[in-house]
Enzyme design. Sequence first.
Site, short mmCIF file in Angstrom:
data_model
loop_
_atom_site.label_atom_id
_atom_site.label_comp_id
_atom_site.label_asym_id
_atom_site.label_seq_id
_atom_site.Cartn_x
_atom_site.Cartn_y
_atom_site.Cartn_z
CG ASP A 1 83.12 61.77 61.94
OD1 ASP A 1 81.97 61.85 62.43
OD2 ASP A 1 84.15 61.89 62.62
CG ASN B 1 94.14 58.89 67.56
OD1 ASN B 1 93.35 59.82 67.45
ND2 ASN B 1 94.09 57.83 66.78
CG HIS C 1 90.61 61.02 65.70
ND1 HIS C 1 90.62 59.74 66.20
CD2 HIS C 1 89.38 61.51 66.00
CE1 HIS C 1 89.46 59.47 66.77
NE2 HIS C 1 88.69 60.54 66.67
CD GLU D 1 91.93 57.26 63.62
OE1 GLU D 1 92.37 58.05 64.49
OE2 GLU D 1 91.27 56.25 63.90
C1 GLP Z 1 85.38 60.31 67.40
C2 GLP Z 1 84.72 61.10 66.28
C3 GLP Z 1 84.78 62.56 66.52
C4 GLP Z 1 84.72 62.86 67.98
C5 GLP Z 1 85.94 62.31 68.68
C6 GLP Z 1 85.83 62.34 70.19
O1 GLP Z 1 86.11 59.23 66.93
N1 GLP Z 1 85.22 60.84 64.98
O2 GLP Z 1 83.70 63.13 65.86
O3 GLP Z 1 84.71 64.24 68.15
O4 GLP Z 1 86.27 61.04 68.23
O5 GLP Z 1 84.85 61.47 70.65
P1 GLP Z 1 84.32 61.53 72.13
O6 GLP Z 1 83.68 62.83 72.28
O7 GLP Z 1 83.33 60.39 72.24
O8 GLP Z 1 85.49 61.37 73.01
#
Ligand code: GLP
Length: 232
Positions: A65, A131, A133, A138
Site C-alpha cells: 500500500d 481495526n 485491516h 479497511e
Molecule cells: C497500517 C498499514 C499496514 C500495517 C498496519 C499496522 O495502516 N496499512 O501496512 O501493517 O496498518 O501498522 P503498525 O505496524 O504501525 O501497527
Amino acid sequence: MKPLVIIFQSKKELYSHLTNILSEQLKKKPASVLGLSTGKTMLPLYSNPKFRKLNFAKVKTFNHDEYLTPAKNLSLSIYMKKYFISKTNMKKENFHILPHDTANPKKACQDYEKAVANSEVDFQILGLGRNGHIGFNEPGSAFSSKTRVVKLTDSTQKANKIKIKKAMTIGIATILRAKRIVLIATGSQKAKAVKCLLESPASTKCPASVLRTHSNATILLDKKAASRLSSA
Ligand code: GLP
C-alpha cells in the site's frame, strides 16, 4: 484450512523466526517475489542484522500500500528506502510501490494489479491494523477487491499519526493470490483484531479474517497480541 498460529514468548523470538523462514524461502528460491509491508510492526524485522544480510540480489518486491499524497516526505517509499533498500543488497529496480503522487491513481492501481498478478507473489508479509485491516483494506472491503484507491478511517489515521484521507492498496483478492502469507501482530493494541482474525466468523467487518480461507497462511503473535484469544 486453518492458518498456522504461533505464539512467541518474546518479540525477539518472533522476529528471529520470521527472519529464518524468509531465509529458507530465499535459499529455496533466490529470485523470490516478496510482498512487503510498512508500519511499526515491520521495523524490528528490517533492522534485524540477520535480515539485512539475506541475499536480495535476485529478489523482486511489491509493497502492498501507499498513501495518496503530493508530499514525498509522507510517502511510504521513504520508509522503504530508509529501512530496507539502503540496508540490504536489494536492487532498486526490483522494488515496487504504488506511486504516491500520481495524477491518475485509478490507472496506477490497475497497472499495479497487473504487475503483482504477473509476478506471482511467493511470500506475502502482512501487518495488522487495530481495526482488523490488512494492507489498507479497511473494514467493509470486499473479499473480491483488487488494487484500488481507498478512504482511510479516522481510527487508522489516528493510529498511523497521519492526516491523509486517501490511500492506494492491493485488494484482498490480490493478497489471497500469494502462495504463502505470513501476518505479524505484536502488542496488546492488536489483541482485539487478532481475536476477530482467528475467532469471529470470517467477515468483511474484519478483513484479516479472510486469511482463514487461504491454504498457506501463518500468523505470528507475541503474548500480548494473543492475550484475548480463548485458546491462549
Ligand atoms: C497500517 C498499514 C499496514 C500495517 C498496519 C499496522 O495502516 N496499512 O501496512 O501493517 O496498518 O501498522 P503498525 O505496524 O504501525 O501497527
